[in-house]
Design a protein around this motif. Structure first.
Motif, PDB file in Angstrom:
ATOM      1  N   ALA A 196      -3.544   7.226   5.372  1.00 36.95           N
ATOM      2  CA  ALA A 196      -2.246   7.672   5.874  1.00 36.95           C
ATOM      3  C   ALA A 196      -1.139   7.003   5.062  1.00 36.95           C
ATOM      4  CB  ALA A 196      -2.109   7.300   7.346  1.00 36.95           C
ATOM      5  N   MET A 197      -0.048   7.724   4.853  1.00 34.26           N
ATOM      6  CA  MET A 197       1.094   7.176   4.127  1.00 34.26           C
ATOM      7  C   MET A 197       1.599   5.914   4.827  1.00 34.26           C
ATOM      8  SD  MET A 197       1.637   9.014   1.451  1.00 34.26           S
ATOM      9  CE  MET A 197       3.190   8.274   1.012  1.00 34.26           C
ATOM     10  N   ASN A 198       2.000   4.944   4.043  1.00 30.92           N
ATOM     11  CA  ASN A 198       2.565   3.714   4.571  1.00 30.92           C
ATOM     12  C   ASN A 198       4.041   3.967   4.900  1.00 30.92           C
ATOM     13  OD1 ASN A 198       3.606   1.182   5.053  1.00 30.92           O
ATOM     14  ND2 ASN A 198       2.994   0.320   3.094  1.00 30.92           N
ATOM     15  N   ASP A 244       8.931   2.438   1.357  1.00 30.68           N
ATOM     16  CA  ASP A 244      10.270   2.421   0.756  1.00 30.68           C
ATOM     17  C   ASP A 244      10.957   1.077   0.981  1.00 30.68           C
ATOM     18  OD1 ASP A 244       9.688   5.068   0.200  1.00 30.68           O
ATOM     19  OD2 ASP A 244      11.380   5.891   1.330  1.00 30.68           O
ATOM     20  N   GLU A 245      10.930   0.612   2.212  1.00 29.47           N
ATOM     21  CA  GLU A 245      11.572  -0.655   2.560  1.00 29.47           C
ATOM     22  C   GLU A 245      10.932  -1.817   1.788  1.00 29.47           C
ATOM     23  OE1 GLU A 245      11.972  -3.535   6.485  1.00 29.47           O
ATOM     24  OE2 GLU A 245      11.547  -1.404   6.759  1.00 29.47           O
ATOM     25  N   ALA A 300       0.819  -1.213   0.000  1.00 30.44           N
ATOM     26  CA  ALA A 300       0.000   0.000   0.000  1.00 30.44           C
ATOM     27  C   ALA A 300       0.849   1.259   0.000  1.00 30.44           C
ATOM     28  CB  ALA A 300      -0.931   0.002   1.205  1.00 30.44           C
ATOM     29  N   TRP A 301       0.456   2.224  -0.820  1.00 33.77           N
ATOM     30  CA  TRP A 301       1.057   3.561  -0.792  1.00 33.77           C
ATOM     31  C   TRP A 301       0.457   4.320   0.393  1.00 33.77           C
ATOM     32  CZ3 TRP A 301       4.890   6.498  -2.161  1.00 33.77           C
ATOM     33  CH2 TRP A 301       4.756   7.884  -2.289  1.00 33.77           C
ATOM     34  N   LYS A 302      -0.850   4.242   0.523  1.00 37.52           N
ATOM     35  CA  LYS A 302      -1.586   4.835   1.641  1.00 37.52           C
ATOM     36  C   LYS A 302      -2.528   3.762   2.185  1.00 37.52           C
ATOM     37  CE  LYS A 302      -1.531   9.611  -0.004  1.00 37.52           C
ATOM     38  NZ  LYS A 302      -2.364  10.783  -0.320  1.00 37.52           N
ATOM     39  N   GLN A 303      -2.814   3.821   3.497  1.00 36.41           N
ATOM     40  CA  GLN A 303      -3.648   2.807   4.111  1.00 36.41           C
ATOM     41  C   GLN A 303      -4.972   3.367   4.613  1.00 36.41           C
ATOM     42  OE1 GLN A 303      -3.801  -0.185   3.829  1.00 36.41           O
ATOM     43  NE2 GLN A 303      -1.966  -1.311   4.374  1.00 36.41           N
ATOM     44  N   ARG A 306      -2.813   7.289  -7.625  1.00 41.73           N
ATOM     45  CA  ARG A 306      -1.854   7.029  -6.539  1.00 41.73           C
ATOM     46  C   ARG A 306      -0.596   6.362  -7.071  1.00 41.73           C
ATOM     47  NH1 ARG A 306      -5.399   3.612  -2.674  1.00 41.73           N
ATOM     48  NH2 ARG A 306      -6.684   3.703  -4.527  1.00 41.73           N
ATOM     49  N   SER A 307      -0.753   5.536  -8.093  1.00 39.56           N
ATOM     50  CA  SER A 307       0.413   4.828  -8.636  1.00 39.56           C
ATOM     51  C   SER A 307       1.399   5.788  -9.302  1.00 39.56           C
ATOM     52  CB  SER A 307      -0.014   3.713  -9.592  1.00 39.56           C
ATOM     53  OG  SER A 307      -0.927   4.185 -10.550  1.00 39.56           O
ATOM     54  N   ILE A 308       0.940   6.946  -9.735  1.00 41.02           N
ATOM     55  CA  ILE A 308       1.873   7.950 -10.269  1.00 41.02           C
ATOM     56  C   ILE A 308       2.759   8.463  -9.134  1.00 41.02           C
ATOM     57  CG2 ILE A 308       2.067  10.293 -11.198  1.00 41.02           C
ATOM     58  CD1 ILE A 308      -0.409   9.677 -12.919  1.00 41.02           C
ATOM     59  N   ALA A 309       2.149   8.808  -8.000  1.00 41.68           N
ATOM     60  CA  ALA A 309       2.933   9.280  -6.851  1.00 41.68           C
ATOM     61  C   ALA A 309       3.897   8.195  -6.390  1.00 41.68           C
ATOM     62  CB  ALA A 309       1.999   9.691  -5.710  1.00 41.68           C
ATOM     63  N   ALA A 310       3.433   6.950  -6.379  1.00 40.35           N
ATOM     64  CA  ALA A 310       4.295   5.840  -5.954  1.00 40.35           C
ATOM     65  C   ALA A 310       5.429   5.614  -6.954  1.00 40.35           C
ATOM     66  CB  ALA A 310       3.463   4.570  -5.786  1.00 40.35           C
ATOM     67  N   ALA A 311       5.141   5.773  -8.245  1.00 40.63           N
ATOM     68  CA  ALA A 311       6.188   5.614  -9.267  1.00 40.63           C
ATOM     69  C   ALA A 311       7.239   6.715  -9.130  1.00 40.63           C
ATOM     70  CB  ALA A 311       5.579   5.627 -10.665  1.00 40.63           C
ATOM     71  N   LYS A 312       6.806   7.918  -8.794  1.00 33.22           N
ATOM     72  CA  LYS A 312       7.762   9.005  -8.584  1.00 33.22           C
ATOM     73  C   LYS A 312       8.647   8.698  -7.381  1.00 33.22           C
ATOM     74  CE  LYS A 312       5.167  12.688 -10.814  1.00 33.22           C
ATOM     75  NZ  LYS A 312       4.455  13.970 -10.655  1.00 33.22           N
ATOM     76  N   ARG A 313       8.059   8.169  -6.318  1.00 33.25           N
ATOM     77  CA  ARG A 313       8.863   7.822  -5.136  1.00 33.25           C
ATOM     78  C   ARG A 313       9.823   6.686  -5.475  1.00 33.25           C
ATOM     79  NH1 ARG A 313      12.120   9.251  -1.613  1.00 33.25           N
ATOM     80  NH2 ARG A 313      12.407   7.761   0.069  1.00 33.25           N
TER      81      ARG A 313
END
Length: 140
Positions: free
Chosen positions: A64-66, A70-71, A56-59, A92-99
């Motif tokens: 809330a951010m997970n 990163d780990e 999950a990126w957010k839960q 959300r997957s765009i934000a996660a791809a950027k991270r």
């Protein structure tokens, strides 16, 4: 293995956007790891992709951010590997791809997500998405 430009659309801040079909081909051929960034609740209630890494990126609740994102991402994607990220609609997957890109991972957003955008009646799953495209998925 480098991707040819025909396989994705480059994006700002991450490697690019891919269709659900392209992502499925990369995963099936071992060229990418599928990371499902939807909440645990979404995967449980709406459905999931067999073999995808649930991270999950957010839960839910509260979205809330997970703190373990990163780990978990580093553990799921081999060094030098490629990740395709899936959420509900491809936002959300765009934000996660950027991270993921910030972490040094070649990361792609899966267009349309798992359920796609809402139709004129506000219903998802009827105009696009992984499930709509007939790609592998299951529901509990």
């Amino acid at each position: 293995m480098a991707s040819s430009p025909a396989n994705f659309t480059p994006a700002d801040g991450y490697a690019g956007d891919v269709t659900p079909e392209q992502a499925a081909q990369w995963v099936a051929s071992g060229q990418a790891v599928l990371i499902d960034v939807r909440s645990d609740a979404e995967r449980e209630w709406v459905g999931y992709v067999p073999g995808a890494v649930p991270l999950a990126w957010k839960q839910w609740p509260g979205m809330a951010m997970n703190p373990a994102f990163d780990e978990g991402l580093r553990a799921a994607v081999p060094t030098g590997g490629k990740a395709v990220l899936l959420c509900r609609s491809g936002v959300r997957s765009i934000a996660a791809a950027k991270r993921a890109t910030e972490l040094g991972i070649e990361a792609y957003n899966i267009l349309e997500g798992f359920e796609g955008n809402p139709d004129a009646d506000g219903h998802r799953g009827r105009t696009g998405g992984w499930r709509f495209r007939g790609l592998p998925w299951k529901q509990n």
